[in-house]
Design a protein around this motif. Structure first.
Motif, PDB file in Angstrom:
ATOM      1  N   LEU C   8       0.817  -1.214   0.000  1.00 51.35           N
ATOM      2  CA  LEU C   8       0.000   0.000   0.000  1.00 51.35           C
ATOM      3  C   LEU C   8       0.851   1.265   0.000  1.00 51.35           C
ATOM      4  O   LEU C   8       0.556   2.226  -0.702  1.00 51.35           O
ATOM      5  CB  LEU C   8      -0.940  -0.003   1.220  1.00 51.35           C
ATOM      6  N   ASN C   9       1.929   1.265   0.801  1.00 56.31           N
ATOM      7  CA  ASN C   9       2.659   2.511   1.059  1.00 56.31           C
ATOM      8  C   ASN C   9       4.031   2.588   0.387  1.00 56.31           C
ATOM      9  O   ASN C   9       4.722   3.595   0.544  1.00 56.31           O
ATOM     10  CB  ASN C   9       2.817   2.711   2.560  1.00 56.31           C
ATOM     11  N   GLU C  16       8.673   0.791  10.654  1.00 57.52           N
ATOM     12  CA  GLU C  16       7.268   1.211  10.534  1.00 57.52           C
ATOM     13  C   GLU C  16       6.314   0.019  10.573  1.00 57.52           C
ATOM     14  O   GLU C  16       5.107   0.196  10.468  1.00 57.52           O
ATOM     15  CB  GLU C  16       7.051   1.963   9.202  1.00 57.52           C
ATOM     16  N   THR C  18       5.036  -4.028  11.978  1.00 58.09           N
ATOM     17  CA  THR C  18       4.999  -5.018  13.055  1.00 58.09           C
ATOM     18  C   THR C  18       4.904  -6.399  12.419  1.00 58.09           C
ATOM     19  O   THR C  18       4.106  -6.605  11.496  1.00 58.09           O
ATOM     20  CB  THR C  18       3.759  -4.784  13.950  1.00 58.09           C
ATOM     21  N   LEU C  56       2.357  -5.940   9.370  1.00 60.23           N
ATOM     22  CA  LEU C  56       1.409  -4.836   9.512  1.00 60.23           C
ATOM     23  C   LEU C  56       2.146  -3.514   9.335  1.00 60.23           C
ATOM     24  O   LEU C  56       3.180  -3.278   9.976  1.00 60.23           O
ATOM     25  CB  LEU C  56       0.788  -4.870  10.918  1.00 60.23           C
ATOM     26  N   HIS C  57       1.627  -2.673   8.442  1.00 60.87           N
ATOM     27  CA  HIS C  57       2.158  -1.307   8.394  1.00 60.87           C
ATOM     28  C   HIS C  57       1.418  -0.506   9.458  1.00 60.87           C
ATOM     29  O   HIS C  57       0.215  -0.291   9.382  1.00 60.87           O
ATOM     30  CB  HIS C  57       1.959  -0.679   7.017  1.00 60.87           C
ATOM     31  N   ASN C  58       2.158  -0.092  10.486  1.00 63.91           N
ATOM     32  CA  ASN C  58       1.522   0.464  11.682  1.00 63.91           C
ATOM     33  C   ASN C  58       0.708   1.713  11.384  1.00 63.91           C
ATOM     34  O   ASN C  58      -0.428   1.841  11.831  1.00 63.91           O
ATOM     35  CB  ASN C  58       2.585   0.817  12.731  1.00 63.91           C
ATOM     36  N   ALA C  59       1.300   2.642  10.641  1.00 65.71           N
ATOM     37  CA  ALA C  59       0.660   3.947  10.489  1.00 65.71           C
ATOM     38  C   ALA C  59      -0.648   3.849   9.713  1.00 65.71           C
ATOM     39  O   ALA C  59      -1.554   4.653   9.912  1.00 65.71           O
ATOM     40  CB  ALA C  59       1.604   4.921   9.806  1.00 65.71           C
ATOM     41  N   SER C  60      -0.771   2.885   8.810  1.00 66.96           N
ATOM     42  CA  SER C  60      -2.001   2.763   8.031  1.00 66.96           C
ATOM     43  C   SER C  60      -2.832   1.562   8.472  1.00 66.96           C
ATOM     44  O   SER C  60      -3.848   1.274   7.863  1.00 66.96           O
ATOM     45  CB  SER C  60      -1.667   2.669   6.532  1.00 66.96           C
ATOM     46  N   SER C  61      -2.385   0.860   9.525  1.00 63.26           N
ATOM     47  CA  SER C  61      -3.091  -0.331  10.021  1.00 63.26           C
ATOM     48  C   SER C  61      -3.385  -1.314   8.886  1.00 63.26           C
ATOM     49  O   SER C  61      -4.469  -1.872   8.802  1.00 63.26           O
ATOM     50  CB  SER C  61      -4.397   0.043  10.730  1.00 63.26           C
ATOM     51  N   TRP C  63      -2.554  -4.745   6.973  1.00 62.36           N
ATOM     52  CA  TRP C  63      -1.924  -6.069   7.019  1.00 62.36           C
ATOM     53  C   TRP C  63      -1.649  -6.556   5.600  1.00 62.36           C
ATOM     54  O   TRP C  63      -2.489  -6.400   4.707  1.00 62.36           O
ATOM     55  CB  TRP C  63      -2.846  -7.091   7.695  1.00 62.36           C
TER      56      TRP C  63
END
Lengths: 226, 967, 102
Positions: C8-9, C16, C18, C56-61, C63
């Motif tokens: 996504l990012n 960034e 988890t 998991l990308h933390n900032a955008s939640s 998975w």
């Protein structure tokens, strides 16, 4: 004329205790920092400034029906996630995922259009869920030529214009908290719109000012933006 | 020693002759020039002795003059262990020596050198380990003798920070290879970062000699430096050290008080090579330096390194250095070549025309000195007759400067950190690197290219490869001319009387390394750990290669088989302040934070949140907490519970998602009601709990623990990424401010502010949930019983949180409302026997252990952890959480105190407090299943080893039929 | 610091993200044996080679799944979980009460 205070309103920015020495103005149903002192802050903004826009309306929508809902309400939507699309009236729509949008209000209408989006939404049968971004996030505006250098002291994403052109959105970590950063210049003025966890706003405000110090950056008000 | 005069220009690239600087060293006043390092200024004053060695306290002077040895460690007012050859001189600087008894010039501990035979390798390990504890006696004495500098404990921390720096190509090292690489890369349009450790660009071009005439380097340097400095695509960081290589070209670069976190798409390492010393007796005397150091001294600082020099070399560069010395007015007494002849025969002619004696096939066998060992006074020169062996007839040559260089070792540290393998060709005595990751390349002498044209070409080649991969054009193809070897393969000449130093930092001699192998340490890594070779400040820059050679020979292997020790970050010593930077330490505050401070709250951390523990001074904790709790029982209190986790679960499958995630049943939960929600993980362990309020058939609002909500939210999303239910989960923790208005008068307070809801017990009963307004603020109201009194949780958008608080406090004034904190709340819930997940549960707790069997809907087809809970419930219960009480005045157990069962430990206390309401001590503890019946006596070992006998009691402690909360 | 390419990012510092554990197939909790269940809950293959993991990308939640080589630590591919999980999963009502062996 009585001097305006943040506590005259029931809507308050999480940062209002930080606005020491500020001249306040009214924005919708809340107070906003108009400026510090009587000088025009345009030069400061061009150099490096931080503005609290937490009392300006913003809201999110998510769900498989969100795009259709927003289009029907007259918004032009970004084509891909992590892009932002300015609207003609000064509002900004950022797309955060396949099915999530963030609507940022404009100072031009004191945020009223977006405020109405929030007030007018109701949970129904369609998959379009409101996200309370005005309450979950504080909204800061980092302006000036040095904005990306300031952020480089806090954030591991390359936010220089060549790597992060206007209209780019980054959901990332800055000073160890989650933030949404949007490159949305206002005319000639470089601007990074930054949304961070509302509860961490005081922490992040201080971290930003600390990072800005070497560029002679300081807090400013919205008057110079208008 | 007489004072040396400065050499005329163009010598002295770095100094400003018009700006003298006064400074002192060891209390004596000196004068240097702007641009000097401390070391160059001292040498200009004829002061060579700068430190005492670590173990034997031998006098030492500069060796590399490039910050690569420990001989120049000095004490600054605020900083120990500063490198005198790197530290810029400043006006008024007070510099001191380190590691001596008495004075640096006459160190009483220098006598230790005479006892060196009694301090063999491994001496400390082998001498002070018996009897047990004896090291504690010796340690302070030894530390003092082998100490480094002194810390200034009154030092005020400086501002250090970090910044990311994003570039297309990072070039480490601005010697000819680095300059060439940077220019070539930048010319294709790449953004280039050039990192240079020294305050000048050009590397060896600034001080070395590359041709007989001595003209090429200067002109080339001028041209390259100008091009680089004016290039818009090149950013230069001077006096900056790239201290490591981390994966994906993540480079920590330290410059001043800042640490740059450089992220480079491509990285070119052009770090050069280290001059290698020759090992012979007394090779550590002041006045003996690496050949490159003498050249730096002349070219950079215009300091004449001596009056009469001997050059000992293993390659042609020593001849060129001799010409430099000669031109600077130093009488060159001899050029001693370890080889039988130079590669370039013209060099011999050059010596002859200048009348410089030439001794090929010879070595220095011993350096000589006058009493006090303050400076080299001459050398004992002998013919080499075999590997490390010399003829017995000697000739003595007087000198006050000995320049030595056996060859070069690549500065391979960053490359080894990147996974590169350093290979050694025993026949050619040459190094090579292999196995580097993609997007990392090497250029110049670190890559085995020494001839200047090859070096420049190698920079261009590496740049071409990098820009090619970046899509900017360029290729890594190049054809190199052959070049002569630069390393002499056995520059080690052991002496029967020792003091033939392999490692100057650690005072290790040839026999120390050989003895280590005799102790059975064949692996070079073990030799390092046993002997400490390479573990000093210079990290093996000069000792790794001779050590490898000695270990190879002692164990009958080749150097390539032996290998060298591992190089780990950091490359040079770095300060903790650099690593710490600004030390970001996030905290979260609720919208009512300001009000808590104004009310005198004692704040406490709850995860990253700041919460009021109680309102009052720290020394009045007990009184404040008890009064607040009593007030809630008797009147009305208000607590900020905004930190409570909150999740909106919306959509047609909202109930279905909760059914799967929580143990209870939610499908048939009526709108307008809340239910307790307990969550287990797949292990059947209790991980969170909360209240699940249903506001619409397709809308639940679920609360979660303050510390657990973020993780829980993530797990919900992860599960639904697999299940694909039609539901949206939103974390609204920070978006909603919340308070709990609790106490018998809470309804009366709320009634004054709430005019669109019927608050009567019939219309809005216990466990009911409503949406309405409070002073016009849109609110979610939940009737909950956490503290066991009539109470309302009021959740409002965060922007209104403070206004809500203000309104409730104002409305409550008539009812004597007072705020209460987390500690008071914990006492109140303990009186009700409510468990706090994470405090009264641990990583093993399953529902049956905390009597939560009632919260499990067993007929559901699935919930996370269901199968594990079934398995656990079928096993006999090993422990159980029970309530216990002790009479007022008994020793109060603390959390974590042990519960005993005979001699065994059967559990521990999880919560305990004195209750003024109940007038006794109450608590929760895990006990053995045989101890859990009400009325059982459980021994608890409290502070100081005392054992108190607590009584197990039925929960809750207070209001057993829960009548108060249901009013 | 390692870079993780997020579907996504885009490429981001690994800090960034988890780690969410290896992708595992849950055995049918109604039908599997206690041993099979315990193996699923407690054991990992610790395979030397390419494994598929949750991140998991933390900032955008957000998975996603990543294929990573556990020896070289090379990330071979990252992709949206919809590639593997393309339909709704339901759990059947247990036919008969599960026998649980203590």
């Amino acid at each position: 004329m009585a001097i305006l205070q943040a506590q005259d309103f029931s809507e308050r920015s999480p940062l209002y205790p930080r606005h020491v020495g500020a001249r306040l103005g009214q924005l919708g149903n809340a107070a906003v920092v108009a400026g510090y002192g009587d000088e025009d802050e345009s030069a400061q903004l061009q150099r490096c400034a931080l503005i609290d826009q937490s009392n300006l309306a913003r809201v999110g929508f998510r769900g498989s029906d969100a795009a259709e809902y927003l289009r029907a309400r007259g918004y032009r939507l970004p084509e891909r996630p992590n892009q932002a699309q300015p609207q003609d009236d000064g509002c900004l729509v950022a797309r955060l995922s396949q099915s999530e949008y963030l609507l940022l209000g404009s100072l031009r209408d004191a945020g009223s259009r977006i405020q109405q989006e929030e007030a007018g939404w109701q949970l129904g049968d369609s998959a379009n869920y409101l996200l309370p971004r005005q309450d979950s996030h504080a909204w800061l505006l980092l302006t000036g030529e040095q904005a990306s250098e300031v952020m480089a002291k806090l954030c591991g994403v390359d936010l220089r214009a060549e790597a992060f052109p206007p209209g780019s959105v980054a959901q990332t970590s800055a000073a160890r908290i989650n933030v949404i950063v949007i490159n949305a210049p206002q005319g000639e003025l470089p601007c990074l719109q930054i949304l961070c966890d509302r509860a961490s706003a005081s922490y992040f405000w201080d971290a930003l000012l600390d990072a800005m110090a070497e560029f002679d950056g300081r807090a400013a008000g919205i008057d110079a933006l208008l | 020693m007489t004072a040396f005069n400065r050499l005329p220009a163009p010598m002295g690239l770095l100094i400003d002759r018009d700006r003298p600087l006064a400074f002192s060293f060891d209390g004596k006043a000196y004068q240097g020039l702007q641009g000097d390092s401390i070391a160059s200024a001292l040498l200009a004053n004829g002061r060579w002795l700068m430190s005492r060695s670590f173990k034997y306290h031998r006098p030492r002077g500069p060796l590399s003059l490039a910050g690569q040895d420990a001989n120049t460690l000095v004490q600054l007012p605020d900083e120990p262990n500063a490198l005198a050859d790197m530290q810029a001189l400043a006006e008024g600087l007070e510099v001191g020596g380190q590691n001596f008894a008495g004075s640096l010039d006459s160190d009483r501990d220098a006598l230790l050198g005479h006892f060196s035979r009694f301090m063999p390798v491994g001496f400390y390990y082998r001498s002070f380990y018996k009897p047990q504890g004896i090291w504690k006696v010796w340690e302070p004495i030894i530390r003092k003798k082998a100490g480094l500098g002194v810390l200034n404990l009154k030092f005020q921390p400086e501002y250090h920070d970090k910044a990311f720096l994003f570039v297309d190509v990072a070039v480490v090292g601005a010697g000819p290879a680095g300059l060439s690489a940077a220019l070539h890369a930048a010319n294709t349009g790449a953004k280039v970062l050039l990192v240079e450790q020294q305050p000048y660009l050009g590397g060896a071009l600034a001080w070395a000699r590359f041709d007989l005439e001595g003209v090429r380097a200067g002109a080339l340097r001028e041209r390259l430096v100008e091009a680089v400095e004016q290039h818009p695509n090149i950013r230069i960081l001077k006096e900056a050290t790239c201290n490591a290589w981390f994966v994906d070209n993540f480079l920590p670069v330290i410059q001043g008080t800042r640490l740059y976190k450089v992220r480079a798409r491509e990285c070119i390492v052009a770090t050069g090579a280290f001059d290698q010393p020759v090992v012979f007796r007394n090779n550590d005397l002041p006045g003996i330096m690496l050949t490159s150091a003498a050249q730096r001294l002349m070219k950079l600082y215009a300091v004449k390194p001596g009056n009469r020099a001997v050059v000992l070399t293993g390659n042609d560069d020593g001849y060129l250095a001799a010409l430099d010395l000669h031109e600077a007015g130093v009488a060159v007494a001899a050029v001693i070549d370890l080889r039988d002849a130079p590669a370039d025969g013209l060099l011999v002619t050059a010596l002859q025309t200048r009348g410089i004696p030439h001794l090929p096939g010879h070595t220095v066998y011993e350096a000589l000195h006058a009493k006090g060992m303050r400076h080299v006074s001459g050398v004992d020169v002998r013919r080499i007759v075999g590997e490390g062996q010399v003829a017995s007839d000697a000739q003595r040559i007087d000198c006050d400067l000995l320049c030595m260089s056996a060859g070069y070792m690549p500065v391979y540290q960053l490359l080894c950190q990147a996974g590169g393998k350093l290979a050694y060709d025993d026949d050619q005595a040459a190094f090579s690197l292999s196995g580097l990751p993609r997007r990392l390349d090497v250029a110049g002498s670190v890559n085995g290219r020494y001839a200047l044209d090859n070096v420049l070409l190698d920079g261009a080649r590496a740049a071409g490869g990098a820009t090619g991969r970046l899509g900017l054009g360029g290729s890594a193809e190049a054809i190199f001319a052959a070049e002569p070897r630069v390393n002499f393969d056995w520059p080690i000449f052991p002496h029967p009387d020792g003091k033939d130093f392999v490692d100057f930092d650690e005072d290790l001699q040839v026999r120390d390394i050989v003895n280590a192998t005799r102790h059975g340490y064949r692996d070079v890594q073990l030799v390092k750990r046993f002997s400490t070779v390479g573990m000093g400040p210079s990290q093996g820059r000069h000792s790794a290669l001779p050590t490898a050679r000695l270990v190879a020979r002692a164990t009958g292997r080749s150097v390539s088989e032996t290998g060298v020790t591992t190089a780990r970050p950091p490359f040079v010593a770095e300060k903790l302040a650099h690593v710490a930077g600004r030390g970001f330490d996030p905290y979260r505050q609720t919208p009512m934070h300001q009000r808590h401070l104004e009310a005198g709250a004692k704040m406490m951390p709850a995860g990253v949140w700041q919460r009021p523990a109680y309102y009052g001074k720290a020394e009045e904790r007990e009184r404040c907490m008890q009064e607040e709790a009593l007030h809630v029982r008797q009147k009305v209190g208000l607590i900020d519970v905004s930190t409570l986790g909150g999740l909106d679960v919306r959509g047609p499958d909202a109930a279905e998602l909760l059914e799967r995630l929580y143990t209870f049943a939610f499908a048939k939960q009526p709108v307008g009601r809340s239910r307790y929600a307990l969550m287990t993980n797949e292990h059947g362990v209790v991980i969170d709990d909360g209240v699940c309020a249903r506001f619409a058939p397709n809308h639940f609002y679920v609360t979660a623990t303050t510390s657990g909500v973020d993780r829980l939210y993530q797990q919900m999303l992860k599960w639904n990424a697999q299940w694909r239910l039609d539901v949206d989960v939103t974390n609204v923790t920070a978006a909603l401010a919340a308070v709990n208005l609790a106490g018998p008068d809470s309804r009366k307070v709320l009634q004054t502010l709430c005019n669109d809801l019927d608050l009567s017990a019939e219309a809005f009963p216990y466990l009911g949930v409503r949406q309405g307004t409070v002073v016009g603020i849109p609110a979610r109201l939940l009737r909950v019983g956490f503290v066991g009194e009539l109470g309302y949780e009021i959740h409002v958008p965060a922007r209104y949180g403070e206004a809500l608080w203000d309104a409730l406090m104002a409305a409550g004034r008539a009812f004597d409302i007072r705020p209460f904190g987390v500690e008071s709340q914990r006492l109140l819930r303990l009186e009700k026997g409510h468990v706090i997940i994470g405090q009264d549960t641990d990583g093993m707790t399953h529902p049956a252990e905390i009597d939560m069997g009632w919260a499990i809907a067993r007929s559901k087809p699935f919930f996370v952890g269901k199968r594990s809970v079934q398995i656990l419930e079928a096993q006999p219960l090993a422990r159980k959480l029970v309530g216990f009480s002790l009479p007022k005045g008994a020793s109060k157990p603390l959390e974590g105190h042990l519960v005993l069962d005979g001699d065994a430990i059967s559990g521990s206390v999880t919560s305990c407090e004195y209750s003024r309401t109940l007038e006794r001590i109450i608590g929760l503890a895990y006990v053995g299943s045989g101890q859990s019946a009400p009325g059982s006596h459980i021994p608890i070992r409290v502070e100081g080893g005392e054992v108190v006998q607590a009584t197990v009691v039925e929960l809750p402690f207070f209001d057993p039929h829960n009548q108060r909360q249901e009013l | 610091m390692k870079i993780m390419p997020c579907p996504l990012n885009g490429p981001r510092n690994i800090s960034e993200f988890t780690y969410g554990g290896e992708l595992k197939q849950m055995p049918d909790p109604q039908a599997c044996s206690d041993d099979e269940w315990a193996d699923y809950v407690f054991n990992c293959d610790n395979h030397a080679g390419v494994v598929t993991e949750w991140w998991l990308h933390n900032a955008s939640s957000y998975w996603f799944l990543a294929e990573r080589h556990t020896v070289s630590d090379e990330i071979i591919r990252t992709f949206d979980p919809k590639e593997l999980f393309d339909r709704r999963v339901d759990f059947a009502q247990p036919a008969a009460r599960q026998e649980v062996v203590a």
